[in-house]
Design a protein around this motif. Structure first.
Motif, PDB file in Angstrom:
ATOM      1  N   ASP A 264      -2.845 -49.567  34.290  1.00 29.34           N
ATOM      2  CA  ASP A 264      -2.254 -50.644  35.086  1.00 29.34           C
ATOM      3  C   ASP A 264      -1.555 -51.663  34.197  1.00 29.34           C
ATOM      4  N   GLU A 265      -2.206 -52.039  33.106  1.00 31.01           N
ATOM      5  CA  GLU A 265      -1.579 -53.000  32.198  1.00 31.01           C
ATOM      6  C   GLU A 265      -0.386 -52.382  31.470  1.00 31.01           C
ATOM      7  N   GLY A 266      -0.499 -51.099  31.112  1.00 30.91           N
ATOM      8  CA  GLY A 266       0.632 -50.425  30.488  1.00 30.91           C
ATOM      9  C   GLY A 266       1.844 -50.400  31.398  1.00 30.91           C
ATOM     10  N   TYR A 267       1.592 -50.165  32.682  1.00 31.61           N
ATOM     11  CA  TYR A 267       2.655 -50.164  33.684  1.00 31.61           C
ATOM     12  C   TYR A 267       3.321 -51.538  33.766  1.00 31.61           C
ATOM     13  N   THR A 268       2.503 -52.587  33.860  1.00 33.19           N
ATOM     14  CA  THR A 268       3.040 -53.947  33.998  1.00 33.19           C
ATOM     15  C   THR A 268       3.829 -54.359  32.767  1.00 33.19           C
ATOM     16  N   TYR A 269       3.283 -54.109  31.584  1.00 32.71           N
ATOM     17  CA  TYR A 269       3.976 -54.507  30.358  1.00 32.71           C
ATOM     18  C   TYR A 269       5.283 -53.745  30.177  1.00 32.71           C
ATOM     19  N   THR A 270       5.306 -52.474  30.562  1.00 33.46           N
ATOM     20  CA  THR A 270       6.545 -51.704  30.447  1.00 33.46           C
ATOM     21  C   THR A 270       7.637 -52.311  31.313  1.00 33.46           C
ATOM     22  N   LYS A 271       7.296 -52.650  32.543  1.00 33.15           N
ATOM     23  CA  LYS A 271       8.282 -53.269  33.433  1.00 33.15           C
ATOM     24  C   LYS A 271       8.724 -54.628  32.902  1.00 33.15           C
ATOM     25  N   ASP A 272       7.771 -55.400  32.363  1.00 33.23           N
ATOM     26  CA  ASP A 272       8.123 -56.708  31.802  1.00 33.23           C
ATOM     27  C   ASP A 272       9.084 -56.567  30.627  1.00 33.23           C
ATOM     28  N   PHE A 273       8.796 -55.635  29.726  1.00 31.28           N
ATOM     29  CA  PHE A 273       9.660 -55.426  28.562  1.00 31.28           C
ATOM     30  C   PHE A 273      11.063 -55.013  28.993  1.00 31.28           C
ATOM     31  N   GLY A 292       0.520 -45.214  32.672  1.00 25.17           N
ATOM     32  CA  GLY A 292       1.141 -46.387  33.265  1.00 25.17           C
ATOM     33  C   GLY A 292       2.552 -46.603  32.756  1.00 25.17           C
ATOM     34  N   VAL A 293       2.770 -46.334  31.476  1.00 26.19           N
ATOM     35  CA  VAL A 293       4.103 -46.485  30.885  1.00 26.19           C
ATOM     36  C   VAL A 293       5.075 -45.499  31.513  1.00 26.19           C
ATOM     37  N   THR A 294       4.679 -44.228  31.585  1.00 25.79           N
ATOM     38  CA  THR A 294       5.596 -43.227  32.136  1.00 25.79           C
ATOM     39  C   THR A 294       5.843 -43.446  33.632  1.00 25.79           C
ATOM     40  N   LYS A 295       4.853 -43.959  34.343  1.00 28.18           N
ATOM     41  CA  LYS A 295       5.038 -44.262  35.758  1.00 28.18           C
ATOM     42  C   LYS A 295       6.109 -45.334  35.949  1.00 28.18           C
ATOM     43  N   ALA A 296       6.063 -46.363  35.102  1.00 24.64           N
ATOM     44  CA  ALA A 296       7.057 -47.431  35.199  1.00 24.64           C
ATOM     45  C   ALA A 296       8.461 -46.903  34.921  1.00 24.64           C
ATOM     46  N   LEU A 297       8.603 -46.035  33.925  1.00 26.66           N
ATOM     47  CA  LEU A 297       9.913 -45.476  33.598  1.00 26.66           C
ATOM     48  C   LEU A 297      10.436 -44.608  34.741  1.00 26.66           C
ATOM     49  N   GLU A 299       9.673 -44.895  37.953  1.00 24.88           N
ATOM     50  CA  GLU A 299      10.038 -45.744  39.092  1.00 24.88           C
ATOM     51  C   GLU A 299      11.376 -46.443  38.878  1.00 24.88           C
ATOM     52  N   MET A 300      11.664 -46.775  37.609  1.00 24.02           N
ATOM     53  CA  MET A 300      12.926 -47.450  37.300  1.00 24.02           C
ATOM     54  C   MET A 300      14.060 -46.451  37.081  1.00 24.02           C
ATOM     55  N   ASN A 301      13.744 -45.157  37.211  1.00 31.89           N
ATOM     56  CA  ASN A 301      14.734 -44.087  37.102  1.00 31.89           C
ATOM     57  C   ASN A 301      15.483 -44.117  35.775  1.00 31.89           C
ATOM     58  N   ILE A 302      14.746 -44.377  34.696  1.00 26.30           N
ATOM     59  CA  ILE A 302      15.386 -44.430  33.370  1.00 26.30           C
ATOM     60  C   ILE A 302      14.635 -43.570  32.362  1.00 26.30           C
ATOM     61  N   LYS A 303      13.848 -42.600  32.837  1.00 28.41           N
ATOM     62  CA  LYS A 303      13.132 -41.773  31.885  1.00 28.41           C
ATOM     63  C   LYS A 303      14.131 -41.021  31.004  1.00 28.41           C
ATOM     64  N   GLY A 304      13.813 -40.991  29.718  1.00 20.93           N
ATOM     65  CA  GLY A 304      14.698 -40.375  28.742  1.00 20.93           C
ATOM     66  C   GLY A 304      15.679 -41.339  28.126  1.00 20.93           C
TER      67      GLY A 304
END
Length: 378
Positions: A264-273, A292-297, A299-304
């Protein structure tokens, strides 16, 4: 405070009743198929460790020959081990306590290693009881109190995650009481512990840093998400990577945060960064929270688009390599981290001589989208 007291009470109850293992067997995550082919990075090679074992064999008094009467299941476990237990010809029964973290899926394979070596040690050839206690997080004080409890209960050896410098006095007290201590996964090298089993953590950080530099051509913004600044393993990985980044004037570290191994924190920090730095080039994750990091990427459609380097071979990490969310992950052989320290501690109890002192480094495999199918075919 109430949660800490409850955890400590649970720990004491488990130790006093000598339950070996967890209440339920955790699922197993993936392990690299090529692990046995790759020498340990920055540490003792397999040949060196074999030489060290040969040096002590003549004076140990134990029989290192493969036992003849193991069941098929126990033989399978024996064959998997990096270090082989000697036969217990002392006439004594030994007791080893193992203190382990359990706060994310990485630890499933560590626990599997502990549980399997526990089964093997119970065979009459070895006559050794292994009691495992899992603690939810990396709280150093809880581990220190648990080590002291193990001393009071007169265990013959203690294996523990070197979770924090806060455990050093407890490790030294155990040693002074004649109880050898082995650390795994994270180390407290300034203590009197006999041996550490795990990744060459600083070298792993350097490898991760070099991998990121190659991925971003030595320039761009990098965010660092670590587990805990107080956990030596996480900090060594962070500092190793920073040594590499500091050599490149065009690499900018936009932030370093701890996520407490939380998805959860990894997800939040990834979106914040990413919100603060739309041109972010890379994210480096030193410990847990990978999903959490990969989930954020995703959702933002920017994986890779943002290069991601992390650690370990859990199923969700392998999935992320296949779908392009992650560009590299570095392994550390969690099964060996669970099994090796128990075997090494047991051998010292039988022979009176440490088989390995200092470091027992595990493999340092780097898996990428280009070679993931070789390690984890589908």
């Amino acid at each position: 405070m109430k949660r800490n007291l409850a955890l400590l009470l649970a720990l004491v109850m488990v130790l006093m009743t000598c339950f070996a293992g967890c209440s339920a067997e955790p699922p197993k995550s993936g392990e690299a198929k090529k692990a046995e082919e790759t020498p340990a990075a920055g540490g003792d090679t397999a040949d060196t460790q074999e030489e060290e074992k040969a040096d002590t064999a003549d004076t140990s008094g134990g029989d290192a020959a493969e036992p003849a009467a193991l069941s098929a299941d126990l033989q399978t476990i024996y064959d998997k081990l990096t270090h082989k237990p000697v036969a217990n010809d002392t006439g004594k029964e030994f007791r080893i306590a193992v203190l382990c973290v359990m706060n994310n899926s990485f630890w499933y394979d560590v626990v599997n290693g502990i549980e399997e070596i526990t089964q093997l040690m119970a065979d009459p050839s070895y006559n050794c009881t292994v009691d495992m206690v899992t603690i939810e997080g990396h709280e150093g004080q809880l581990f220190a109190e648990a080590i002291d409890n193990c001393v009071t209960m007169q265990y013959d050896a203690i294996c523990t995650v070197g979770t924090s410098e806060a455990i050093i006095p407890a490790v030294d007290r155990a040693t002074a009481a004649g109880i050898p201590v082995y650390t795994f996964n994270s180390d407290v090298a300034d203590s009197s512990r006999v041996c550490f089993t795990g990744q060459d953590l600083y070298a792993a950080g350097v490898k991760a840093g070099e991998t990121i530099v190659d991925l971003i051509d030595g320039k761009g913004k990098v965010a660092i998400i670590t587990g805990y600044f107080t956990v030596p393993a996480h900090e060594d990985r962070r500092l190793g990577a920073m040594e590499v980044f500091d050599k490149y004037d065009e690499i900018e570290i936009v932030g370093e945060v701890e996520n407490h191994d939380s998805n959860d924190e990894g997800y939040t920090y990834t979106k914040d960064f990413l919100t603060a730095n739309p041109d972010l080039a890379a994210i480096y994750i030193t410990a847990g929270g990978q999903q959490g990091v990969t989930k954020a990427l995703d959702e933002m459609n920017i994986k890779g688009e943002v290069k991601v380097v992390m650690f370990d071979f859990m199923e969700e990490v392998i999935d992320a390599l296949y779908d392009g969310s992650v560009q590299a992950t570095i392994g550390q052989d969690p099964y060996a981290q669970g099994a090796n320290p128990v075997c090494l501690a047991y051998n010292q109890l039988v022979t009176g001589t440490p088989e390995v002192e200092g470091n027992d480094f595990t493999n340092l495999d780097v898996v990428t989208p280009d070679n993931v199918a070789e390690y984890f075919p589908r």
